[in-house]
Design a protein around this motif. Structure first.
Motif, PDB file in Angstrom:
ATOM      1  N   PHE A 120       0.674  -1.115   0.010  1.00 14.98           N
ATOM      2  CA  PHE A 120       0.120  -0.006   0.061  1.00 14.98           C
ATOM      3  C   PHE A 120       0.805   1.226  -0.038  1.00 14.98           C
ATOM      4  CE2 PHE A 120      -3.722  -2.657   1.049  1.00 14.98           C
ATOM      5  CZ  PHE A 120      -4.747  -1.907   0.138  1.00 14.98           C
ATOM      6  N   ALA A 121       1.691   1.342   0.876  1.00 11.30           N
ATOM      7  CA  ALA A 121       2.214   2.673   0.961  1.00 11.30           C
ATOM      8  C   ALA A 121       3.241   3.218  -0.080  1.00 11.30           C
ATOM      9  CB  ALA A 121       3.273   2.754   2.103  1.00 11.30           C
ATOM     10  N   MET A 122       3.875   1.922  -0.779  1.00 12.32           N
ATOM     11  CA  MET A 122       4.829   2.239  -2.091  1.00 12.32           C
ATOM     12  C   MET A 122       3.709   2.604  -3.296  1.00 12.32           C
ATOM     13  SD  MET A 122       7.448   2.049  -0.433  1.00 12.32           S
ATOM     14  CE  MET A 122       8.610   2.002  -1.938  1.00 12.32           C
ATOM     15  N   THR A 123       2.616   1.780  -3.410  1.00 15.14           N
ATOM     16  CA  THR A 123       1.870   2.102  -4.557  1.00 15.14           C
ATOM     17  C   THR A 123       0.967   3.554  -4.175  1.00 15.14           C
ATOM     18  OG1 THR A 123       0.164   0.849  -3.388  1.00 15.14           O
ATOM     19  CG2 THR A 123       1.318  -0.301  -5.145  1.00 15.14           C
ATOM     20  N   MET A 124       0.620   4.059  -2.899  1.00 13.64           N
ATOM     21  CA  MET A 124      -0.052   5.062  -3.011  1.00 13.64           C
ATOM     22  C   MET A 124       0.935   6.120  -3.091  1.00 13.64           C
ATOM     23  SD  MET A 124      -3.348   4.810  -2.340  1.00 13.64           S
ATOM     24  CE  MET A 124      -4.468   3.412  -1.586  1.00 13.64           C
ATOM     25  N   SER A 125       2.107   5.941  -2.752  1.00 12.69           N
ATOM     26  CA  SER A 125       3.181   7.135  -2.948  1.00 12.69           C
ATOM     27  C   SER A 125       3.517   7.481  -4.418  1.00 12.69           C
ATOM     28  CB  SER A 125       4.401   6.688  -2.346  1.00 12.69           C
ATOM     29  OG  SER A 125       5.487   7.611  -2.514  1.00 12.69           O
ATOM     30  N   LEU A 126       3.627   6.173  -5.065  1.00 15.51           N
ATOM     31  CA  LEU A 126       3.860   6.360  -6.614  1.00 15.51           C
ATOM     32  C   LEU A 126       2.749   6.947  -7.491  1.00 15.51           C
ATOM     33  CD1 LEU A 126       2.616   3.874  -8.704  1.00 15.51           C
ATOM     34  CD2 LEU A 126       4.357   2.651  -7.360  1.00 15.51           C
ATOM     35  N   THR A 127       1.636   6.602  -6.937  1.00 17.22           N
ATOM     36  CA  THR A 127       0.063   7.119  -7.562  1.00 17.22           C
ATOM     37  C   THR A 127       0.039   8.454  -7.194  1.00 17.22           C
ATOM     38  OG1 THR A 127      -0.764   5.047  -7.302  1.00 17.22           O
ATOM     39  CG2 THR A 127      -2.315   6.793  -7.670  1.00 17.22           C
ATOM     40  N   SER A 128       0.452   9.194  -6.009  1.00 24.60           N
ATOM     41  CA  SER A 128       0.285  10.557  -5.921  1.00 24.60           C
ATOM     42  C   SER A 128       1.392  11.414  -6.556  1.00 24.60           C
ATOM     43  CB  SER A 128       0.667  10.548  -4.498  1.00 24.60           C
ATOM     44  OG  SER A 128      -0.450  10.150  -3.448  1.00 24.60           O
ATOM     45  N   GLY A 141      -8.239   6.522  -4.438  1.00 26.52           N
ATOM     46  CA  GLY A 141      -9.243   5.472  -4.213  1.00 26.52           C
ATOM     47  C   GLY A 141      -9.055   4.325  -5.214  1.00 26.52           C
ATOM     48  N   ILE A 142      -8.905   4.835  -6.245  1.00 25.31           N
ATOM     49  CA  ILE A 142      -8.994   3.429  -7.361  1.00 25.31           C
ATOM     50  C   ILE A 142      -7.994   2.621  -7.141  1.00 25.31           C
ATOM     51  CG2 ILE A 142      -8.609   3.107  -9.751  1.00 25.31           C
ATOM     52  CD1 ILE A 142      -9.916   5.907 -10.385  1.00 25.31           C
ATOM     53  N   MET A 143      -6.556   2.958  -6.717  1.00 28.93           N
ATOM     54  CA  MET A 143      -5.412   2.309  -6.459  1.00 28.93           C
ATOM     55  C   MET A 143      -5.772   1.243  -5.334  1.00 28.93           C
ATOM     56  SD  MET A 143      -2.605   1.169  -7.342  1.00 28.93           S
ATOM     57  CE  MET A 143      -1.948   2.433  -8.686  1.00 28.93           C
ATOM     58  N   SER A 144      -6.454   1.837  -4.313  1.00 31.05           N
ATOM     59  CA  SER A 144      -6.899   1.243  -2.957  1.00 31.05           C
ATOM     60  C   SER A 144      -7.828   0.206  -3.414  1.00 31.05           C
ATOM     61  CB  SER A 144      -7.445   2.089  -1.996  1.00 31.05           C
ATOM     62  OG  SER A 144      -7.892   1.420  -0.921  1.00 31.05           O
ATOM     63  N   ALA A 145      -8.842   0.325  -4.370  1.00 29.54           N
ATOM     64  CA  ALA A 145      -9.768  -0.498  -4.856  1.00 29.54           C
ATOM     65  C   ALA A 145      -9.025  -1.725  -5.409  1.00 29.54           C
ATOM     66  CB  ALA A 145     -10.624  -0.016  -5.676  1.00 29.54           C
ATOM     67  N   ALA A 146      -7.936  -1.628  -6.111  1.00 30.89           N
ATOM     68  CA  ALA A 146      -7.049  -2.573  -6.859  1.00 30.89           C
ATOM     69  C   ALA A 146      -6.683  -3.547  -5.570  1.00 30.89           C
ATOM     70  CB  ALA A 146      -5.960  -2.021  -7.548  1.00 30.89           C
ATOM     71  N   GLY A 147      -6.334  -3.096  -4.437  1.00 28.22           N
ATOM     72  CA  GLY A 147      -5.801  -3.883  -3.474  1.00 28.22           C
ATOM     73  C   GLY A 147      -6.917  -4.988  -2.907  1.00 28.22           C
ATOM     74  N   SER A 148      -8.203  -4.811  -3.323  1.00 26.53           N
ATOM     75  CA  SER A 148      -9.035  -5.618  -2.866  1.00 26.53           C
ATOM     76  C   SER A 148      -9.621  -6.809  -3.908  1.00 26.53           C
ATOM     77  CB  SER A 148     -10.547  -4.952  -2.760  1.00 26.53           C
ATOM     78  OG  SER A 148     -10.217  -3.734  -2.002  1.00 26.53           O
ATOM     79  N   VAL A 149      -9.284  -6.395  -5.355  1.00 29.06           N
ATOM     80  CA  VAL A 149      -9.291  -7.694  -6.115  1.00 29.06           C
ATOM     81  C   VAL A 149      -8.683  -8.800  -5.954  1.00 29.06           C
ATOM     82  CG1 VAL A 149      -9.410  -7.863  -8.548  1.00 29.06           C
ATOM     83  CG2 VAL A 149      -9.803  -5.657  -7.950  1.00 29.06           C
TER      84      VAL A 149
END
Length: 408
Positions: A120-128, A141-149
């Motif tokens: 999470f922290a790495m993907t959220m940081s690169l998305t930002s 939010g979209i990237m966080s949703a990907a973590g649920s799939v």
């Protein structure tokens, strides 16, 4: 529309990061499925297994700030690929587990390091870093949703393989899935070239790591958010670790536990998208408090009632909606408070609090069950602390809305 067109060149990076996050989180969230059969087969107690999951959460939280700092120094690619390799090693250790130490090494230490470097922290940081500020909250939010799939796929896969064969085969399937994380992390690492950081003057970007940490720990809104995050981790990891076991104890079909985790993953998508969108319009801190209070009431209602397939499915759906919505809200709050450069590191500091709570949710829940023969006290503690933390988060956000702190 111009913002959406601007995302086209970086879509491969975002998609690869989403795949990395989805698989890493899905595998980790589904490990509790193997607890009943693994603990019976190799004479590992429930307390031992939950202790390994608790160690995983502590290692994840402890390593997260360092992973963010190393990403700033060396780049995202080596950190994320290294984490993916650790994931595969952890799954191999579990396949060959013969006692408590190998379970702790695989599910605890290796998976904990992997989650710090490739989730999470790495993907959220690169998305930002990749997306324009005007759509950042929605993109998070979209990237966080990907973590649920991932949980929608990995939980049924693991349960199916275990049901047809045994837990060894189920974990071999998880090992194959973990290997896919490595190329996804490599592609996501292109962010180092595509989006070099431009340092800002009005936040912590130009500070060295130590000074940025000092600013964060002197900033009251951040501290309140981090303390409330403790309760978030305690509640969620208690559920992912103990819900399948609880359902088996109550005489439910073991597949119901896997279905519940899969449904949580599915509704995570909806919740992440909603709270990512909402975080761009209303106070992220108030929304966090609302999530914590709502979760606690849902937990109380479900565990007061006798479990049935219907109530379990409804419970999983509502909890799923309230589950990962915290991720874009916390990530967006950190960016607003401190800037982009140290997002992964400072978010990791808050996440360490989350993981201490996760330790108590996993290990404390198992310890209380072994001691008392039921989950009643663990649930009462979780619900009480959740309501208290949520109300405190809301009241503090309304009384003192978060602002950018002055650099040290």
């Amino acid at each position: 529309m111009s913002n959406l067109r601007a995302l086209r060149p970086v879509l491969p990076i975002l998609i690869a990061a989403a795949v990395m996050l989805s698989l890493s989180f899905g595998l980790r969230q589904s490990l509790g499925l193997f607890m009943p059969s693994l603990t019976q087969d190799i004479a590992v107690t429930i307390t031992d297994f939950t202790f390994a999951i608790a160690i995983q959460n502590l290692v994840w939280g402890l390593c997260q700030p360092f992973a963010g700092m190393f990403a700033d120094r060396w780049g995202y690619r080596p950190v994320m690929v290294g984490g993916a390799v650790f994931y595969a090693i952890g799954m191999i250790c579990l396949v060959n587990a013969s006692g408590t130490m190998t379970v702790i090494l695989g599910a605890g230490i290796c998976v904990g390091i992997a989650m710090a470097c490739a989730s999470f922290a790495m993907t959220m940081s690169l998305t930002s870093r990749l997306v324009p500020a005007s759509v950042r909250s929605t993109a998070l939010g979209i990237m966080s949703a990907a973590g649920s799939v991932g949980a929608m796929f990995t939980a049924p896969l693991g349960q199916l393989l275990e049901s047809l064969y045994d837990w060894h085969v189920g974990l071999i399937g998880f090992t194959v899935v973990a290997l896919v994380i490595i190329p996804a992390a490599w592609i996501a690492g292109r962010v180092d070239k595509e989006a070099p950081l431009e340092l800002s003057e009005n936040n912590s970007d130009r500070l060295p790591a130590g000074a940025a940490v000092a600013v964060a720990f002197r900033h009251a809104p951040f501290l309140v958010m981090a303390i409330a995050y403790f309760v978030c981790g305690m509640q969620l990891v208690f559920l992912t670790t103990h819900l399948p076991s609880y359902l088996v104890i109550c005489g439910m079909d073991p597949m119901l536990g896997a279905s519940a985790l899969g449904i949580i993953g599915g509704f995570n998508v909806v919740g992440s998208l909603f709270f990512g969108w909402a975080g761009g319009r209303w106070s992220k801190q108030v929304l966090l408090g609302i999530i914590y209070v709502s979760r606690s009431f849902v937990l109380a209602i479900y565990f007061i009632l006798p479990p049935t397939p219907t109530t379990t499915i409804l419970f999983a759906a509502v909890m799923g909606f309230l589950w990962l919505g915290v991720s874009p809200l916390v990530a967006g709050s950190v960016v607003e408070m401190f800037g982009l450069r140290w997002q992964a590191m400072i978010q990791g500091l808050a996440f360490f609090s989350h993981q201490i709570g996760s330790f108590f949710g996993a290990f404390g829940g198992g310890w209380l069950f072994d001691l008392l023969g039921s989950y009643d006290l663990a649930l009462q503690i979780g619900v009480g602390l959740g309501i208290s933390a949520g109300l405190a988060q809301i009241m503090f956000a309304l009384y003192r809305p978060p602002e950018k702190p002055l650099p040290a």
